[in-house]
Design an enzyme around this catalytic site. Sequence first.
Site, PDB file in Angstrom:
ATOM      1  N   ASP A 140      29.591  19.860  21.038  1.00 56.08           N
ATOM      2  CA  ASP A 140      29.338  19.078  22.253  1.00 56.08           C
ATOM      3  C   ASP A 140      28.691  19.925  23.350  1.00 56.08           C
ATOM      4  OD1 ASP A 140      30.495  16.638  21.383  1.00 56.08           O
ATOM      5  OD2 ASP A 140      32.496  17.433  21.759  1.00 56.08           O
ATOM      6  N   HIS A 141      28.782  21.229  23.232  1.00 59.35           N
ATOM      7  CA  HIS A 141      28.314  22.117  24.309  1.00 59.35           C
ATOM      8  C   HIS A 141      27.354  23.157  23.753  1.00 59.35           C
ATOM      9  CE1 HIS A 141      28.317  25.114  27.562  1.00 59.35           C
ATOM     10  NE2 HIS A 141      28.721  24.135  28.344  1.00 59.35           N
ATOM     11  N   PHE A 142      26.081  22.825  23.547  1.00 57.65           N
ATOM     12  CA  PHE A 142      25.560  21.470  23.681  1.00 57.65           C
ATOM     13  C   PHE A 142      25.016  21.066  22.332  1.00 57.65           C
ATOM     14  CE2 PHE A 142      25.188  23.509  27.825  1.00 57.65           C
ATOM     15  CZ  PHE A 142      25.738  22.559  28.683  1.00 57.65           C
TER      16      PHE A 142
END
Lengths: 163, 164
Positions: free
Chosen positions: A33-35
Site C-alpha cells: 500500500d505504501h506505495f
Amino acid sequence: MKFHMVDRITALAPGERINTVKSLAYAEEYLADHFPTFPVMPGVLMLECLVQSAGWLVRVSEDFAHSLINLALVKNVTFKSFLAPGQLLQVEVECRQLESRRSEFSGWGRCGANEIVKARFELRHENLAERDPGFAALDHENISHARRHYALLSCPAAAERKT
Amino acid sequence: MRWMWIDRFVAFESGRRAVAVKCVSRAEDHLHDNYPAYPLMPATLIIEGMAQTAGVLVGEARQFADRVVLAKVPRATFAGDVLPGDTLQYEARLERIDDAGAMTSGQVQCNGRPLGEIDIVFSHLPRETADQLGIPSHNFVFHDDFRRLLAAFGLDMSRYPTAE
C-alpha cells in the site's frame, strides 16, 4: 505482520546509547500500500524503529522494571530520503535524559552514508499495576515477553554478524 | 498489516479542513505485539492517521497534481492509551500551501476526548529530485484506496485528473 521494527541490536551502552538494524524486505505487507507503484518504508515506521530501539535501551538500563514504554512526545522529526526494499536502516539512539518514569532521546536512521531520518522524542514508562493492582499479572507477562525477545535481538552471535 | 490508517472521512472542506475517523480493532495484528498482554495502538501509527488525513487535504487542494510526501513532524503529543474498541478522530487544518509543500496542524480525539496534537510539514516532490532518485513520474501517492475514501464521503472524483 509483526510490529517488530528492530531486527538486531548491534551495540548497547546502558543509560547512554543503542545501535540497531532494521532490514526492509519486499515481503513486508504494508509495502503493497505504501506505495503500490513505489514501495518505500513509511516515514512513521522509520520513527518507530528509533522509538523501539530507545525502548530496548530503557528496558536494559532499568533491568526491565516497566511493562509499558510508550511514546509521549515527538519533536522535530525530519525525513530526508527514501528507504527501499533490500536496504538496511542503521539506527543510533542517544539517551539525553533517563528518569524512572520518563526518558528523552535523539535518534538517527542511516542507510550507508546517507541520513534518512532524525528525531527527538520522549518516552513514558509505566506499569499497569500502578493503575490497578489487579493488572500486575499483565505487567509480568509483558516483561517476561520483552526479556525473551531481547535475548533473541541481542545474542552475541547476532551482533557479530556483519551488516 | 495494510497501510490505511483512516477508515472514513466525516468532514471535508477543500483547502481548509478535513476530519477522518479510525476504529481501533483487536483484529489488527500489530496491536498484539504492542503489547502482548495489553494491546495498544502504537503512537507512530496515530501520527500516520493524521498524516493521511492531512495529506489528502493537501493533495486535494491542488487537484492531486503534486506528489505529497511527509517531510517533517515538528511536534506530536500523546496524552493516553488507545485501546481496541476506541474510535480516533483526526482533524487536520491547512495552514499554508505553495509550490514547495504544505503545513498542517491537527488535533486527535479518542472517543470524543482530546488525545493529542500533531503538526506536519509535507513536501511536494520536485520533478528533478524524483527523476534523479528513479521515482515514478505519475502520482503514486494518491492511489485508488484514497480516491475510494473520498468518493465514499461524496466527493465527485471524476472532477480530478487520474493518477497516470
